[in-house]
Scaffold this active site. Structure first.
Site, PDB file in Angstrom:
ATOM      1  N   GLU A  55      44.673  50.249  53.049  1.00 49.10           N
ATOM      2  CA  GLU A  55      44.504  50.315  54.504  1.00 49.10           C
ATOM      3  C   GLU A  55      45.001  51.644  55.070  1.00 49.10           C
ATOM      4  O   GLU A  55      45.746  51.688  56.046  1.00 49.10           O
ATOM      5  CB  GLU A  55      45.215  49.125  55.167  1.00 49.10           C
ATOM      6  CG  GLU A  55      44.672  47.789  54.688  1.00 49.10           C
ATOM      7  CD  GLU A  55      45.305  46.571  55.337  1.00 49.10           C
ATOM      8  OE1 GLU A  55      46.439  46.679  55.835  1.00 49.10           O
ATOM      9  OE2 GLU A  55      44.648  45.505  55.334  1.00 49.10           O
ATOM     10  N   ASP A  83      44.283  37.560  51.964  1.00 45.78           N
ATOM     11  CA  ASP A  83      45.284  37.972  52.944  1.00 45.78           C
ATOM     12  C   ASP A  83      45.756  36.802  53.805  1.00 45.78           C
ATOM     13  O   ASP A  83      45.369  36.716  54.975  1.00 45.78           O
ATOM     14  CB  ASP A  83      44.686  39.077  53.823  1.00 45.78           C
ATOM     15  CG  ASP A  83      45.749  39.785  54.652  1.00 45.78           C
ATOM     16  OD1 ASP A  83      46.936  39.559  54.395  1.00 45.78           O
ATOM     17  OD2 ASP A  83      45.373  40.552  55.554  1.00 45.78           O
ATOM     18  N   GLU A 103      50.015  35.125  61.072  1.00 44.88           N
ATOM     19  CA  GLU A 103      48.914  36.013  61.459  1.00 44.88           C
ATOM     20  C   GLU A 103      47.564  35.286  61.536  1.00 44.88           C
ATOM     21  O   GLU A 103      46.830  35.436  62.505  1.00 44.88           O
ATOM     22  CB  GLU A 103      48.845  37.174  60.462  1.00 44.88           C
ATOM     23  CG  GLU A 103      47.701  38.129  60.741  1.00 44.88           C
ATOM     24  CD  GLU A 103      47.706  39.326  59.790  1.00 44.88           C
ATOM     25  OE1 GLU A 103      48.648  39.459  58.976  1.00 44.88           O
ATOM     26  OE2 GLU A 103      46.758  40.131  59.869  1.00 44.88           O
TER      27      GLU A 103
HETATM   28  C1  GCV Z   1      51.256  45.528  57.560  1.00 35.60           C
HETATM   29  C2  GCV Z   1      46.895  42.670  56.759  1.00 35.60           C
HETATM   30  C3  GCV Z   1      47.455  42.778  58.146  1.00 35.60           C
HETATM   31  C4  GCV Z   1      48.118  44.128  58.372  1.00 35.60           C
HETATM   32  C5  GCV Z   1      49.218  44.299  57.309  1.00 35.60           C
HETATM   33  C6  GCV Z   1      48.578  44.175  55.933  1.00 35.60           C
HETATM   34  C7  GCV Z   1      49.600  44.262  54.818  1.00 35.60           C
HETATM   35  O1  GCV Z   1      45.818  43.517  56.591  1.00 35.60           O
HETATM   36  O2  GCV Z   1      46.441  42.559  59.085  1.00 35.60           O
HETATM   37  O3  GCV Z   1      48.657  44.140  59.657  1.00 35.60           O
HETATM   38  O4  GCV Z   1      49.852  45.538  57.446  1.00 35.60           O
HETATM   39  O5  GCV Z   1      47.919  42.945  55.822  1.00 35.60           O
HETATM   40  O6  GCV Z   1      49.976  43.220  54.312  1.00 35.60           O
HETATM   41  O7  GCV Z   1      50.002  45.351  54.467  1.00 35.60           O
END
Ligand code: GCV
Length: 660
Positions: free
Chosen positions: A268, A347, A375
Site C-alpha cells: 500500500e 484483510d 474496521e
Molecule cells: C494501516 C488495510 C487498512 C489500512 C491499514 C492496512 C494495514 O488496508 O485499510 O488502513 O493500514 O490494512 O494493515 O497495513
C-alpha cells in the site's frame, strides 16, 4: 480525570472470607512492577472492601503476600495464587508474574469467587501479547473509531496520567508489548527514532515498564533516505547498513530495554526491499542483526500485496500474495525476526479462511495479527464481539504436523519450539471518555488480552468476566449482555456479507453497504456476481489459492461439495439456484440471512432495554443510542444487499417479503 476506567473500576463486594487476609500487603522484594502490583491491590481493596491496606517490606505469614519464587512450572511470567492460613499468596518467578497474579486475584474477587476457590496456577500461553496502535503523530488514528490518539498530538508525544492508566488496562489483561505508532510511518513518525523524541519516549517506556510492558515502534524502511539523506535504503548496501547500525545503536543507548520494531514494507505504497530487487528476508535480517545484541526483535508484517494487480489474469489473486511472497523464504529469516500474519489472507473481513502461512512456514517465527478496531465489522458503532472469531482462528487445524498443529499451537511456539512468537491486535482505543467509542467494544480489548494470555478460555467465560468487572454480577446483567455479545458477530455476518465473500463496503471508509465498493476493483467486481451466481473461484481451475493449504484443508476447499459452507463464496463461484445443505437455494439463503441478521439486532436491542434499571444511566443511554442506530443501519444493509441480488438474479424471495 474526565475519562472512565473501563473494567478497572471496582464494585463493592460481600465476600466475607477474604477479609481475614486484609491486614497488610507484604513484599519481600521491590521493584517498579511489584510496586504497581501493590498499588493495584491497594486501590482495588479500598474500593471493594473499604479497607486501606498498609504496605510492608519483609516476610510474613499473614496478609497478602507478594513472593518471588523459583518454580519451573511457573515459567517466565506465570503465577500461582492461593490462600494459605491467614495469608493470600501471589507467587511468581518474576515481577510481571506477580503483577498478573495480582490482577487475577482482583478479577476473581470481582467475579464473585470465594477465597477457598481462588487457587490458580497459570503460565501465559503466548510469549508475546501485543497491541499495535495505528496512531499518527498529528493525533489522528488510522481506522480509529473512539476519538483521537492519547499518545500523540500536533506531532508531539503526550506523557500524562492517561498513559499510566492505559498501561494499567493493558497489563490487567496480560499485554506485554505495545507498538505506539501506525505501521504507515510517514513524516514526523519517521523521526520518532531521533533526538527530538527520545526524552518523551523514555518516559513512556518507564511507565510501560512498571507494568511489565515493552515499548515498540513502527519503522519506515526508507528512513536512511528520509532521515539520513542517503540516496538509497538498499538493505544490502554497506552504507545503508552502517547508517542503520549507528541509528539503532543510538536508539538502544537512549532507550535500554526497548522492545524492537514493527515494519510494513512493500505494501500500500510503503517502501521496502523490493525497490532494490531484494527479498523481505534481506530487509528484515539486516535490521535484526543490528539490534540482536540488545535483545531487540524485528516484527515484519506479511501484509504484502500489490493493490494495482490486474485481475483479468485468472491466477492473479490478492489472497495468494502473502504465501507467494513469504513461503519461498522459509528458513532464511534471523532468529530475532518474527513474521506477523493477519488472521486471514485478505484483510480483517467478517469471515475469511485462516491464512495458509500458518503452518505453511515451519522454520520462521510467526505471530498472529487480529484487529480489534472494527474496521470491517461495524467500526465500533455496531456491537461485534470478535473473540468467537479469534477462537475459531486459534482452533483451526492447519495439518502442518500430525498433532499440535492448530494456529494456537503454532503462534504460541508449542509446535516448533519458538520463543519469539505470539499474538498482536490492532488497537481499538482512543481518547473518548470510555476509551472505546462503544462501551461494549471494550470487551474486544479485554478479550484479546485475556485470550492471548490463556488461549483455552472460552468466549463466554471471557465475556462473563468482562461483564462482571464492568457491570457487575447480577444474573440478568450477566445473561443479557453475554447474549448480546455472543449473538453479535453472527448477526453482523448475517446482515452484511454472505458466505465469506466480503468487501461489500464503501471504498476507503470501509463502512456501510456497497456491494460493488471494493476500492481496487478496476477490472470488474471483486465478488464476480452476474445474473447466474457469484463468488471467486479459488480452486485449481480458478486462482489456485486453495492449494496453498495442507491436505485435507486444500482438498476440502477445492470443491463446492466439501468446502465449509460459511466460506463457500470465498472459494467458489456458485449459482443462485445451488442448494445448500439446509435445502435452501443460495439466493434464498442470502435473503433469509439478511432478514435474520436484522431480527437478531432487534433481539440485542430488546435485551439491552431490559437492563434499564441495572446499568448506570449515562452508560445505558450511550449504548442504547448505538444499538438503535445499529438496528437502522442493519436494515439498510439488508435492503441494499437483498435488492442488489434480487435485481441480478431476478429470483423472488420465496417468503414474499418486501425487497426494495
Ligand atoms: C494501516 C488495510 C487498512 C489500512 C491499514 C492496512 C494495514 O488496508 O485499510 O488502513 O493500514 O490494512 O494493515 O497495513
Amino acid at each position: 480525570m474526565a475519562y472512565e476506567m473501563a473494567w478497572l473500576h471496582y464494585h463493592k463486594i460481600s465476600e466475607k472470607d477474604f477479609l481475614k487476609f486484609l491486614t497488610a500487603i507484604h513484599v519481600e522484594y521491590e521493584d517498579s512492577i511489584i510496586q504497581s502490583a501493590a498499588e493495584e491491590i491497594t486501590s482495588a481493596v479500598r474500593d471493594m472492601f473499604g479497607i486501606y491496606l498498609p504496605y510492608e517490606k519483609g516476610e510474613s505469614r499473614e496478609g497478602i503476600l507478594l513472593k518471588l519464587s523459583k518454580k519451573d512450572e511457573l515459567g517466565k511470567e506465570g503465577y500461582h495464587i492461593y490462600p494459605s492460613g491467614k495469608a493470600f499468596v501471589i507467587e511468581a518467578n518474576s515481577s510481571s508474574g506477580i503483577l498478573y497474579g495480582a490482577f487475577q486475584m482482583i478479577r476473581l474477587l470481582q467475579c464473585g469467587y470465594r477465597a477457598e476457590n481462588m487457587e490458580e496456577i497459570k503460565v501465559p500461553d503466548n510469549p508475546l501479547r501485543m497491541i499495535n496502535h495505528w496512531d499518527n503523530m498529528d493525533g489522528s488514528i488510522e481506522r480509529g473509531y473512539s476519538g483521537k490518539s492519547f499518545f500523540f498530538q500536533d506531532n508531539e508525544i503526550i506523557v500524562d496520567k492517561r498513559i499510566k492508566d492505559y498501561a494499567r488496562l493493558a497489563a490487567s489483561v496480560g499485554i506485554n508489548g505495545v507498538v505506539l505508532n501506525n505501521v504507515n510511518v510517514k513524516n514526523h513518525a519517521t523521526e520518532l527514532i531521533s533526538k527530538k523524541y527520545f526524552k518523551q519516549l523514555k518516559e513512556i517506556q518507564r511507565i510501560f515498564a512498571s507494568y511489565g510492558i515493552k515499548l515498540y515502534l513502527s519503522l519506515n524502511f526508507a528512513t536512511p533516505i528520509e532521515l539520513g539523506n542517503l540516496n538509497s535504503a538498499d538493505p544490502l548496501s554497506t552504507e545503508v547498513k552502517n547508517w542503520w547500525k549507528d541509528k539503532l545503536n543510538e536508539v538502544y543507548q537512549e532507550l535500554p530495554g526497548f522492545g524492537g520494531f514493527l515494519i510494513k514494507a512493500d505494501s500500500e505504497g510503503r517502501p521496502g526491499p523490493f525497490t532494490y530487487g531484494r527479498t523481505h528476508a534481506d530487509g528484515a535480517n539486516m535490521l535484526a542483526e543490528t539490534i540482536e545484541p540488545y535483545g531487540g526483535i524485528i516484527i515484519w508484517r506479511c501484509f504484502v500485496y500489490n493493490c494495482e494487480q490486474d485481475w483479468r489474469d485468472k491466477k492473479t489473486d490478492r489472497a495468494r500474495a502473502g504465501y507467494d511472497h513469504f513461503k519461498p523464504l522459509d528458513g532464511t529469516f534471523a532468529g530475532n525476526v518474527i513474521l506477523q500474519i493477519k488472521n486471514g489472507p485478505m484483510d480483517f473481513q467478517v469471515r475469511e479462511p485462516v491464512s495458509p502461512l500458518f503452518g505453511g512456514m515451519k522454520q520462521t517465527n510467526q505471530m498472529l495479527e487480529v484487529q480489534i478496531a472494527q474496521e470491517y465489522t461495524g467500526q465500533q458503532r455496531h456491537v461485534c464481539y470478535l473473540i468467537p472469531m479469534f477462537k475459531e482462528v486459534l482452533n483451526f487445524r492447519t495439518y502442518c504436523e500430525n498433532n499440535r498443529d492448530k494456529v494456537s499451537d503454532i503462534v504460541s511456539g508449542k509446535t516448533y519450539g519458538w520463543t519469539n512468537c505470539g499474538m498482536a491486535a490492532v488497537a481499538n482505543t482512543g481518547d473518548d471518555d470510555n476509551w472505546f467509542g462503544h462501551d461494549l467494544a471494550a470487551a474486544n480489548f479485554y478479550g484479546f488480552g485475556r485470550l492471548s494470555f490463556d488461549t483455552g478460555l472460552s468466549s463466554e467465560k471471557i465475556a462473563g468476566e468482562w461483564i462482571a468487572m464492568t457491570f457487575g454480577t447480577h444474573p440478568k446483567v450477566q445473561k443479557n449482555i453475554r447474549d448480546i455479545l455472543m449473538i453479535s458477530w453472527p448477526a453482523y455476518e448475517n446482515y452484511t456479507s454472505p458466505l465469506g465473500i466480503g468487501w461489500m463496503v464503501n471504498p476507503h471508509s470501509h463502512y456501510g453497504p456497497n456491494v460493488d465498493g471494493y476500492e481496487y476493483d478496476r477490472w470488474g467486481t471483486y465478488h464476480r456476481a452476474d445474473h447466474f451466481g457469484l463468488g471467486v473461484d479459488r480452486s485449481t481451475k480458478g486462482t489456485g489459492y486453495a492449494a496453498q493449504y495442507h491436505n485435507p484443508n486444500a482438498l476440502n476447499y477445492e470443491t463446492v461439495e466439501n468446502c465449509p459452507e460459511e466460506l463457500l463464496l470465498f472459494f467458489h463461484y456458485v449459482k443462485y439456484t445451488h442448494r445448500l445443505t439446509n435445502g435452501k437455494t443460495l439466493i434464498q439463503h442470502i435473503y433469509d440471512a439478511h432478514f435474520e441478521g436484522v431480527e437478531e439486532v432487534e433481539v440485542m436491542l430488546k435485551m439491552w432495554i431490559e437492563l434499564i434499571d441495572y446499568i448506570e444511566d449515562s452508560v445505558y443511554q450511550r449504548v442504547l443510542k448505538r444499538l438503535e442506530y445499529q438496528l437502522e443501519h442493519s436494515k439498510e444493509w439488508r435492503d441494499i444487499i437483498c435488492s442488489y441480488f434480487y435485481r441480478k438474479s431476478a429470483i423472488p424471495d420465496d417468503k414474499n417479503r418486501e425487497i426494495f
